[in-house]
Design an enzyme around this catalytic site. Structure first.
Site, PDB file in Angstrom:
ATOM      1  N   PHE A 155     -20.515 -31.394   5.277  1.00 45.72           N
ATOM      2  CA  PHE A 155     -19.913 -31.714   5.488  1.00 45.72           C
ATOM      3  C   PHE A 155     -20.438 -33.144   4.844  1.00 45.72           C
ATOM      4  O   PHE A 155     -20.285 -33.832   5.641  1.00 45.72           O
ATOM      5  CB  PHE A 155     -19.540 -31.643   6.386  1.00 45.72           C
ATOM      6  CG  PHE A 155     -18.538 -32.225   7.098  1.00 45.72           C
ATOM      7  CD1 PHE A 155     -17.597 -31.687   6.652  1.00 45.72           C
ATOM      8  CD2 PHE A 155     -18.154 -33.155   8.748  1.00 45.72           C
ATOM      9  CE1 PHE A 155     -15.986 -32.376   6.749  1.00 45.72           C
ATOM     10  CE2 PHE A 155     -16.882 -32.997   8.109  1.00 45.72           C
ATOM     11  CZ  PHE A 155     -15.615 -33.303   7.895  1.00 45.72           C
ATOM     12  N   ARG A 157     -20.301 -36.831   1.853  1.00 45.43           N
ATOM     13  CA  ARG A 157     -19.247 -36.879   1.330  1.00 45.43           C
ATOM     14  C   ARG A 157     -18.139 -36.043   0.678  1.00 45.43           C
ATOM     15  O   ARG A 157     -16.884 -36.681   0.911  1.00 45.43           O
ATOM     16  CB  ARG A 157     -20.066 -38.220   0.673  1.00 45.43           C
ATOM     17  CG  ARG A 157     -20.830 -39.660   0.928  1.00 45.43           C
ATOM     18  CD  ARG A 157     -21.444 -40.385  -0.006  1.00 45.43           C
ATOM     19  NE  ARG A 157     -21.579 -41.765   0.444  1.00 45.43           N
ATOM     20  CZ  ARG A 157     -23.113 -41.474   0.683  1.00 45.43           C
ATOM     21  NH1 ARG A 157     -24.358 -39.937   0.237  1.00 45.43           N
ATOM     22  NH2 ARG A 157     -23.482 -42.188   1.262  1.00 45.43           N
ATOM     23  N   THR A 236     -19.259 -26.222  -6.243  1.00 44.55           N
ATOM     24  CA  THR A 236     -19.339 -27.099  -7.080  1.00 44.55           C
ATOM     25  C   THR A 236     -20.261 -28.009  -6.612  1.00 44.55           C
ATOM     26  O   THR A 236     -20.697 -28.871  -6.587  1.00 44.55           O
ATOM     27  CB  THR A 236     -18.457 -28.035  -6.914  1.00 44.55           C
ATOM     28  OG1 THR A 236     -18.254 -28.576  -5.641  1.00 44.55           O
ATOM     29  CG2 THR A 236     -16.658 -27.415  -7.604  1.00 44.55           C
ATOM     30  N   ARG A 238     -24.526 -26.402  -5.928  1.00 42.63           N
ATOM     31  CA  ARG A 238     -25.563 -26.022  -6.988  1.00 42.63           C
ATOM     32  C   ARG A 238     -25.126 -24.419  -7.505  1.00 42.63           C
ATOM     33  O   ARG A 238     -24.771 -23.694  -6.310  1.00 42.63           O
ATOM     34  CB  ARG A 238     -26.981 -26.177  -6.429  1.00 42.63           C
ATOM     35  CG  ARG A 238     -27.424 -27.972  -6.750  1.00 42.63           C
ATOM     36  CD  ARG A 238     -27.771 -27.735  -8.327  1.00 42.63           C
ATOM     37  NE  ARG A 238     -27.555 -29.378  -8.381  1.00 42.63           N
ATOM     38  CZ  ARG A 238     -26.957 -30.605  -8.791  1.00 42.63           C
ATOM     39  NH1 ARG A 238     -25.392 -30.396  -8.802  1.00 42.63           N
ATOM     40  NH2 ARG A 238     -26.877 -31.590  -9.288  1.00 42.63           N
ATOM     41  N   GLU A 267     -27.606 -22.920 -17.406  1.00 41.81           N
ATOM     42  CA  GLU A 267     -26.482 -23.807 -17.725  1.00 41.81           C
ATOM     43  C   GLU A 267     -27.291 -24.150 -18.484  1.00 41.81           C
ATOM     44  O   GLU A 267     -27.781 -23.918 -18.274  1.00 41.81           O
ATOM     45  CB  GLU A 267     -26.172 -24.505 -16.317  1.00 41.81           C
ATOM     46  CG  GLU A 267     -25.242 -24.632 -15.183  1.00 41.81           C
ATOM     47  CD  GLU A 267     -25.130 -25.288 -14.685  1.00 41.81           C
ATOM     48  OE1 GLU A 267     -25.580 -26.478 -14.451  1.00 41.81           O
ATOM     49  OE2 GLU A 267     -24.649 -25.355 -12.828  1.00 41.81           O
ATOM     50  N   HIS A 286     -19.941 -27.144 -15.523  1.00 44.48           N
ATOM     51  CA  HIS A 286     -20.430 -27.741 -14.389  1.00 44.48           C
ATOM     52  C   HIS A 286     -20.277 -28.938 -14.874  1.00 44.48           C
ATOM     53  O   HIS A 286     -20.352 -30.419 -15.364  1.00 44.48           O
ATOM     54  CB  HIS A 286     -22.458 -28.099 -14.989  1.00 44.48           C
ATOM     55  CG  HIS A 286     -22.872 -28.760 -13.481  1.00 44.48           C
ATOM     56  ND1 HIS A 286     -23.905 -28.369 -13.725  1.00 44.48           N
ATOM     57  CD2 HIS A 286     -22.723 -29.899 -12.616  1.00 44.48           C
ATOM     58  CE1 HIS A 286     -24.491 -29.265 -12.293  1.00 44.48           C
ATOM     59  NE2 HIS A 286     -23.647 -29.955 -12.183  1.00 44.48           N
TER      60      HIS A 286
END
Length: 327
Positions: A155, A157, A236, A238, A267, A286
């Site tokens: 929780f 920003r 969104t 890791r 990735e 990403h």
């Protein structure tokens, strides 16, 4: 007077016009290094740098940090910082910083977009039409968004902005973050819950935590089986927070209805990764941080933060504790 030096470690961007303009205005010399020349550039330039900018994905480990002669700051060019050896930097009294409050709008928008895309089965519909099909009922059950429960793991920003935006859809938002005071949840009308409560109650689970020893592999098979049948997972933050083989398995079993993934453990991924080929899964490269505005903000503010440290000021978003010198 010798010019200050900034060393940019970057395998991602090939133009650095923003940085060039800012550093030139402050009479600072800079050099961009790709991974294939890092050893040579470390010897000729990097070890004498006053500051380093480390693009996410370019390791800035002890092998580099131990060679630095006068570096004051290592700035992660982004929010993530697990590519920088924090202990090595702290031992040498080098600030490690990130840009913690950039791209909040972009990532929260992307989170909502992935959730809607998976919930409304947009990938499956699009594939059907591309193959000249036209049957709106040829899909898994689609549930109305209003009245459902959205759970946020973390929780900070970005998660707070996701909560604000999701609430417009008439959903109930719950969240788990043991590092956030209760009043922060109450201010946004978000219910604070335990991890078990989050998993058991979320129709849509969205991940917003850093990658640490505690969060790596956190969403394993058993935890995903705790979730309600037909629920959705959005990531969104890791990739390695989710055990990908387990996610593929619970989707194939029909327990999890789908996933929206902007990040993966590897990735770019191996072409053998099952998740890439599943109609129930949206994968983006990403890219949740991307916009013209966010790119400029990241580059300019990171550069100015480095300059702040070089001028003897404390930079923004310091991640480590630097002990003062004793006389």
């Amino acid at each position: 007077m010798t010019k200050k030096k900034v060393w940019i470690l970057d395998d991602e961007w090939f133009s650095h016009d923003v940085e060039m303009g800012i550093y030139s205005d402050h009479d600072i010399e800079y050099k961009v290094t790709r991974s294939e020349t890092v050893k040579e550039d470390l010897e000729s330039f990097g070890k004498y740098a006053d500051g380093i900018v480390a693009q996410i994905g370019f390791p800035c480990g002890r092998d580099i940090i131990s060679e630095l002669k006068k570096c004051k700051i290592i700035a992660a060019s982004g929010v993530g910082f697990n590519h920088i050896d924090m202990d090595a930097a702290t031992e040498k009294r080098i600030y490690v910083t990130n840009m913690a409050d950039y791209c909040i709008d972009e990532v929260s928008d992307h989170t909502i977009a992935l959730a809607l895309g998976v919930a409304r089965r947009l990938r499956a519909y699009n594939e059907q039409v591309r193959n000249l099909g036209w049957n709106p009922l040829d899909t898994l059950p689609i549930k109305r968004l209003r009245g459902r429960t959205v759970g946020l793991l973390g929780f900070g920003r970005i998660a707070k902005e996701v909560a604000r935006k999701f609430q417009v859809f008439g959903v109930h938002v719950i969240a788990h973050d043991k590092f956030v005071p209760e009043e922060a949840f109450a201010e946004l009308g978000v219910e604070s819950v335990t991890l078990d409560g989050l998993l058991e109650r979320s129709d849509i689970l969205s991940l917003h935590v850093p990658l640490t020893e505690q969060t790596k592999g956190l969403l394993d098979y058993d935890r995903m089986k705790q979730m309600q049948e037909g629920s959705i997972i959005i990531n969104t933050c890791r990739g390695a927070i989710i055990q990908e083989e387990a996610l593929s398995k619970v989707i194939k079993e029909g327990h999890i209805a789908g996933a929206g993934l902007d990040v993966l453990a590897e990735e770019p991924p191996s072409k053998t990764l099952d998740l890439l080929y599943m109609d129930e899964v949206f994968v983006t490269p990403h890219s949740s941080y991307v916009s013209v505005e966010s790119e400029y903000e990241l580059r300019s503010r990171t550069s100015l933060n480095v300059i702040r440290a070089l001028e003897g000021e404390r930079p923004e978003f310091v991640l480590n504790t630097i002990k003062e010198k004793t006389v």
